[in-house]
Design an enzyme around this catalytic site. Structure first.
Site, short mmCIF file in Angstrom:
data_model
loop_
_atom_site.label_atom_id
_atom_site.label_comp_id
_atom_site.label_asym_id
_atom_site.label_seq_id
_atom_site.Cartn_x
_atom_site.Cartn_y
_atom_site.Cartn_z
N GLU A 198 0.83 -1.29 0.05
CA GLU A 198 0.00 0.01 0.06
C GLU A 198 0.86 1.42 -0.11
O GLU A 198 0.52 2.15 -0.56
CB GLU A 198 -0.98 -0.04 1.13
CG GLU A 198 -2.14 -1.14 0.98
CD GLU A 198 -2.84 -1.27 2.12
OE1 GLU A 198 -4.11 -1.65 2.11
OE2 GLU A 198 -2.18 -1.48 3.35
N GLU A 242 -3.20 -9.96 3.71
CA GLU A 242 -3.72 -9.59 4.88
C GLU A 242 -4.94 -10.84 5.23
O GLU A 242 -5.04 -11.06 6.20
CB GLU A 242 -4.51 -8.27 5.01
CG GLU A 242 -3.56 -7.17 5.27
CD GLU A 242 -2.99 -6.56 3.65
OE1 GLU A 242 -2.20 -5.55 3.94
OE2 GLU A 242 -2.78 -7.29 2.90
#
Length: 717
Positions: free
Chosen positions: A116, A138
């Site tokens: 990210e 994740e």
């Protein structure tokens, strides 16, 4: 700033991530504060800026979130966690919307929050390296990407194309990233990153689009269409059902990820980012995420880092390994070794039997050759590493010999004495037994301190776990060598002390026998099987007993009675064991391999429960609670695991958690059998066990010593 450096020179602002005292960069609290400060500085310097470069001083680009922080969070922390996530995103957004090009220089892996951070850059340059991995793992830890990962990947790739990367945590290297448009340029070495970034910034002056993400442009359209597109809408109407089938409703993260993707695709970018933050805040304060992070991150790293391996022994990789017995286990071990480049001697009583064992490796590799995943040359090289034989003399010079013959003490003693003299100087001997105590088997060895249990699981080519069992005399060097050997196969080693059934077989036995006991109480078989699946076990206890053979369980029971009798003691069989014994000895239902057990196996059709289970054992008047059945199946395994910890069969929590998930299929959402206890609190667990013990017997009794041991081993973050 302690986690990054900000430098401005010749109109270029360089933000270099360099967390002090850490081998990698993480999103710790200090970094969050530093990033906010750096973003504010970028905004202040706007007039002087031509571009921004994001770089890393570590050997990788950025590792991701601070997971210890998540482990400390509670349900009431939701609002604070949401504010923290929004704060990080605000800093990202500030850097990427100043109207100057931002370039991410990816000198190594960027995973989760790290990817990210990479996505802040309008232009991304990566160094070519086959070991580099990008992506969003994740969901495998019970979380979702919440730093813009879902929103940006969905807007970049489209709802359908982004799903493997978001919902299934598919990782990718620089080349795949370039094909997807997620990396724009690949360079040969890290030294070329900055010059190429500067060249891009120079060439982009006066081009507003170079300083904008796709989704910030006026003409942006989502690839493949938004949820209002009929094609997408049709797919989305079934997606939740498909997902529910996979997760059984036990894993909230993939469901939250899908919701954030779809809801985010229907609104503007900033609202989509906020939706994503809300879902992540909910997951970060949930018990499932803590359970999964504890085990799949911290415990897994403990195993990979060799925490249960004796430290003093030097690293070791066997060059030549002998296997006694070319049956299902022996042939599977041979394949696992050869596929990792280890020369293998596969011995059986006849050359024909040994050849048959070698043929198993050909069968497995042929499937890969047919699909184009392996070349014929590589297959031939792998096959050439396996030498089938009927002669013990061919074992001469092996660093390690593993016996994988039938579970019979006399037979194991015989093959041990025949093969052991063939070991190379300093070599060691292992038994792949699943239940027989190693110290007893070691009495057949001329060198009991070089004798160890290495318990593989079936099928060996698919099962990652290997249980290493320390006998009473096994020395540290042998344990360390066994650990290194298992890691050389690319598998996960756990180390346990000797006892009947060790850790995994003993605990697994409680699961299947609890299922058999319920059947004996008159509870319908489909109820038992379905509730086991609903609680997250891969298959029901009766189906598993059929696969492993009811006759094997009875064989172990007979052997145990015999051993107890020799010691002048009497073994008291459990209701489940007695029920399975009756199935085999009275009803002649020994299991799948011998025609049928709890199930029938009609040729070419799906298996079905044996109809006579209903007529013989079901009781119309029996009342049962679904919650009790689910709890009996999970709690019984957790109690046995806690007992193993207290008795010293298990010496660490991480071995118990990883062993239960990868060895016996304990549900991943719990984080493993010990995390299942710690996740709800030892006292709450003990209270429920007392209720179950009052109704269902001694299997659920927790002694004061076991409770004390659980509290003593509890991990603290």
């Amino acid at each position: 700033m302690k986690t990054l450096r900000y430098e401005l020179a010749n109109g270029i602002a360089t933000i270099t991530f360099d967390e002090q005292g850490s081998p990698v960069n993480t999103m710790c609290l200090q970094w969050q504060a530093d990033l906010t400060q750096a973003a504010e500085q970028v905004a202040k310097d706007k007039a002087a800026l031509k571009g921004v470069i994001l770089a890393s001083a570590k050997s990788t680009f950025f590792a991701g979130a601070d997971l210890k922080g998540v482990m400390r969070s509670k349900a009431s922390d939701g609002p604070r966690v949401f504010a923290d996530i929004e704060g990080i995103k605000k800093a990202f957004r500030t850097i990427e919307t100043q109207g100057v090009p931002v370039v991410s220089c990816l000198n190594g892996s960027a995973l989760g929050g790290g990817w990210e951070v990479a996505l802040i850059g309008h232009y991304r340059i990566a160094t070519a390296n086959p070991k580099t991995q990008f992506g969003l793992p994740e969901v495998t830890l019970g979380l979702i990407p919440g730093g813009g990962g879902i929103t940006k990947m969905t807007r970049q790739l489209g709802l359908l194309a982004a799903q493997p990367y978001v919902l299934e945590s598919k990782l990718f290297g620089p080349e795949e990233a370039q094909k997807l448009g997620l990396v724009h340029e690949i360079v040969a070495s890290d030294d070329e990153l900055r010059p190429r970034a500067l060249a891009y910034i120079a060439a982009s002056q006066g081009q507003p689009e170079a300083a904008q993400h796709l989704w910030d442009r006026k003409d942006y359209k989502m690839p493949g269409g938004t949820p209002s597109n009929p094609k997408i809408a049709g797919m989305l109407s079934v997606a939740p059902a498909v997902l529910k089938q996979k997760t059984r409703g036990l894993y909230p993260a993939p469901e939250a990820a899908l919701a954030a993707m779809v809801e985010g695709a229907m609104v503007d970018f900033d609202t989509a980012m906020r939706i994503e933050s809300r879902y992540l805040a909910g997951l970060m304060t949930s018990s499932v995420a803590r359970n999964m992070i504890n085990t799949f991150f911290f415990n897994m790293n403990s195993i990979k880092g060799g925490q249960s391996r004796p430290k003093a022994a030097p690293r070791y990789k066997p060059q030549k390994v002998g296997i006694l017995g070319a049956g299902m286990m022996g042939s599977g071990i041979a394949y696992s070794q050869a596929s990792r480049g280890i020369a293998t001697v596969l011995k059986d009583v006849s050359l024909e039997a040994a050849e048959k064992g070698k043929a198993y490796s050909h069968k497995l590799t042929q499937k890969r050759v047919d699909k184009g995943r392996m070349t014929a040359d590589k297959q031939a090289a792998l096959m050439s590493l396996i030498q089938p034989t009927a002669s013990a003399a061919d074992l001469k010079g092996c660093d390690l010999i593993i016996e994988a013959v039938f579970e019979n003490r006399e037979l194991k003693a015989k093959v041990t004495q025949e093969a052991e003299p063939m070991l190379a100087e300093g070599g060691f001997f292992a038994s792949n037994t699943s239940t027989l105590p190693i110290s007893g088997l070691a009495t057949a060895s001329a060198n009991a301190n070089k004798f160890v249990g290495i318990h593989f699981f079936s099928p060996v080519d698919k099962m990652q776990l290997v249980e290493i069992i320390r006998g009473a005399q096994t020395d540290d060097e042998t344990i360390a060598r066994a650990y290194d050997y298992v890691q050389a196969l690319g598998k996960l080693p756990i180390v346990v002390n000797d006892s009947r059934g060790f850790y995994t077989s003993r605990t697994f036995g409680t699961f299947v026998m609890e299922g058999a006991a319920m059947l004996g109480e008159g509870i319908p078989a489909p109820v038992i099987e379905n509730l086991a699946m609903q609680v997250g076990m891969p298959v029901g206890p009766l189906a598993v007993l059929d696969e492993t053979a009811l006759s094997l369980s009875v064989h172990v029971l007979d052997q145990t009675r015999e051993d107890f009798a020799k010691e002048g003691k009497t073994h008291t069989a459990t209701p489940g064991e007695l029920f399975v014994e009756r199935m085999v000895k009275e009803l002649k239902r020994p299991g799948r391999a011998a025609g049928g057990g709890f199930y029938d196996y009609p040729a070419g059709q799906k298996k079905v429960l044996w109809p006579e289970l209903k007529t013989r054992f079901e009781k119309a008047d029996v009342t049962y609670s679904q919650q009790d059945i689910k709890d009996r199946l999970l709690y019984r395994q957790a109690v046995e695991t806690a007992r193993c910890l207290q008795e010293g069969v298990l010496t660490s929590v991480h071995d118990g958690n990883i062993g239960s998930i990868f060895g016996i299929g304990f549900p991943a959402w719990t984080g493993g059998a010990l995390q299942f206890i710690y996740g709800q609190g030892v006292d709450a667990f003990a209270k429920r066990c007392a209720e179950l013990a009052a109704k269902y017997g001694a299997g659920f009794v927790l002694t004061a010593e076991v409770i004390a041991s659980l509290k003593q081993h509890q991990p603290v973050y």
